[in-house]
Design an enzyme around this catalytic site. Structure first.
Site, mmCIF file in Angstrom:
data_model
loop_
_atom_site.group_PDB
_atom_site.id
_atom_site.type_symbol
_atom_site.label_atom_id
_atom_site.label_comp_id
_atom_site.label_asym_id
_atom_site.label_seq_id
_atom_site.Cartn_x
_atom_site.Cartn_y
_atom_site.Cartn_z
ATOM 1 C CB THR A 2 -0.905 -0.007 1.250
ATOM 2 O OG1 THR A 2 -1.489 1.290 1.403
ATOM 3 C CG2 THR A 2 -0.135 -0.320 2.532
ATOM 4 C CG ASP A 3 -1.188 4.998 -0.789
ATOM 5 O OD1 ASP A 3 -1.656 4.346 0.173
ATOM 6 O OD2 ASP A 3 -1.832 5.895 -1.363
ATOM 7 C CD GLU A 4 -3.062 3.761 4.726
ATOM 8 O OE1 GLU A 4 -2.751 3.670 5.920
ATOM 9 O OE2 GLU A 4 -4.235 3.795 4.323
ATOM 10 C CE1 TYR A 27 -3.330 -2.359 6.082
ATOM 11 C CE2 TYR A 27 -3.104 -0.021 5.569
ATOM 12 C CZ TYR A 27 -3.244 -1.327 5.149
ATOM 13 O OH TYR A 27 -3.282 -1.627 3.802
ATOM 14 C CE LYS A 68 -0.233 -4.434 3.184
ATOM 15 N NZ LYS A 68 -0.721 -5.747 2.636
#
Ligand code: NAD
Ligand code: DAU
Length: 394
Positions: free
Chosen positions: A184-186, A208, A212
């Site tokens: 994810t971009d997060e 979260y 990741k």
């Protein structure tokens, strides 16, 4: 208002999925272990692969947490190229038995001595909601970190055996095995200006995104240390059919349909970059066929919106009053802006998104309008308790 031509009523698969995708030559048939395939993106991906690749086999391993829903795959469940296994990616024994093939033999899942041992892994399985990670990070550590390591280790054991790969050797030799980690971009954290490239340092801010990022580091380590052919993709915020209504867009659509307030965190000026889920699935397909082991690919459609802009437009599309917007207390540690530079995947793999934000939004609204029983069933269950806990005192 809503464009009917974008979706079929029952499954939401658009005519735009009919596009040429380059076929890679000379590879043995692909057998995909798709993890988390009963969730939002995983189920869209399975629909996509079944439609686009008539010779690919899919084994879907999903624990069926609150976010997993076999109704997402109703039209696929009887397809002879699809099998579902309920299980946990962190279950070392089960995952080992899938890679060795023992599981399929023991469960009579291999008629005609078909070999279902995976040569491709697409790892979607995750705890995926930031707000839940703030309430309790433990399942995020178990699934997102430990589960990924269990899969990596099984792939290493069964794909590489005792071989230590020469890091200087031509990586093409390692094909056709691919371990595709859906990230994810997060993991890059938040930025007020500019866009993150694949070279940007990781700076996750929520439990979260930290979990990741940890998984991404493990994937990188398995590539560097063992030359396990890992590819990481990092995508921006998805919207589309089958998204669990804890996430902003389906929460807002379903609340609006029920004439309930739409909670907006903080000042509503946080920015997300939106992509239609089918474009993400197509990007993953391109990556499986043309991506290079050891590489990272950002995926985004360059459609940044503040949350407030997004909800204003959504309410217009739905012909609902703006007065449904309700500002509520902010998410702790709320990332201000995500923005990805996705030029690498377009330059190197030839992928481009097919859907504009407007098309994606209307298609998504249309799907929720046409699949009311799907989301109403979810909202009646444990979700109601979650919603009260998350929003009633906010
Ligand atoms: P989701 O929450 O809708 O689905 C997750 C699926 O994983 C569910 O079916 C769940 O049952 C399954 N699962 C959870 N724990 C498991 C376990 N231990 N073993 C097996 N299965 C398990 O998530 P999503 O939005 O579809 O996201 C899928 C992946 O894509 C995630 O890895 C997420 O980090 C990533 N991603 C999501 C977005 C987005 O906008 N939703 C964007 C970029 C990347
Ligand atoms: O960027 C990719 C990520 O997008 C994925 O990795 C995650 O799995 C996915 O959940 C999503 O994370 P976000 O936190 O960006 O998505 P969410 O839908 O939860 O929130 C989108 C924005 O809307 C965010 O700024 C928080 C805000 N929000 C969210 C909810 C649920 C609200 O204002 N009100 C809400 O009720």
């Amino acid at each position: 208002m809503v464009r009917r031509d974008l979706l079929t009523k029952t499954q939401g698969l658009s005519s735009k999925t009919q596009y040429p995708i380059p076929k890679t030559q000379n590879l043995r048939p692909k057998t995909l272990l798709v993890t988390g395939g009963a969730g939002f993106i995983g189920s869209n991906f399975i629909h996509h692969i079944i439609t686009e690749h008539s010779d690919w086999e899919i084994v879907n391993l999903d624990k069926l947490t609150y976010a997993g829903n076999l109704e997402n795959l109703q039209d696929t469940e009887n397809n002879p190229r699809y099998r579902f296994i309920k299980g946990d990616i962190a279950d070392r024994k089960l995952v080992g038995a899938l890679f060795s093939g023992e599981y399929f033999a023991a469960n009579s899942l291999t008629p005609n001595t078909q070999d279902l041992r995976p040569n491709i892994v697409v790892n979607f399985a995750a705890e995926s909601h930031v707000d839940r990670s703030i309430l309790d990070a433990s399942p995020f550590i178990e699934t997102n970190i430990k589960g990924t390591q269990v899969l990596l280790e099984a792939a290493r054991t069964h794909w590489l055996g005792s071989k230590t790969q020469d890091p200087t050797s031509n990586t093409q030799d390692l094909r056709p095995n691919i371990f595709l980690q859906v990230s994810t971009d997060e993991v890059y954290g938040s930025t007020e200006k500019g866009k993150f490239t694949e070279e940007s340092p990781l700076s996750p801010n929520s439990p979260y995104s930290a979990s990741k990022a940890a998984a991404d580091f493990l994937c990188h380590a398995y590539w560097k240390t063992y030359q396990l052919p890992v590819i990481i993709t990092r995508c921006s915020n998805n919207l589309g059919p089958f998204q669990f209504p804890e996430k902003l867009i389906p929460l807002a659509i379903t609340n609006a349909l029920e004439n309930k307030p739409i909670p907006i965190y903080g000042d509503g000026l946080n920015v997300r970059d939106w992509i239609y889920v089918l474009d993400h699935c197509r990007a993953l397909d391109f990556t499986l066929q043309k991506g290079k082991p050891g590489e990272i690919y950002n995926i985004a459609a360059n459609e940044e919106r503040t949350n407030l802009e997004l909800i204003h437009r959504l309410l217009d599309v739905m012909d609902k009053p703006q007065s449904l917007i309700k500002f509520v207390a902010d998410r702790p540690g709320h990332d201000r802006r995500y923005a990805l530079d996705a030029s690498k995947i377009s330059r190197e793999l030839g992928w481009q998104p097919n859907y504009s934000f407007e098309e994606a939004l209307t298609a998504t609204v249309d799907w929720y309008l046409n699949n009311e029983s799907w989301w109403r069933k979810i909202k009646r269950g444990d979700y109601a308790k979650y919603y009260a806990r998350m929003y009633s005192h906010r």
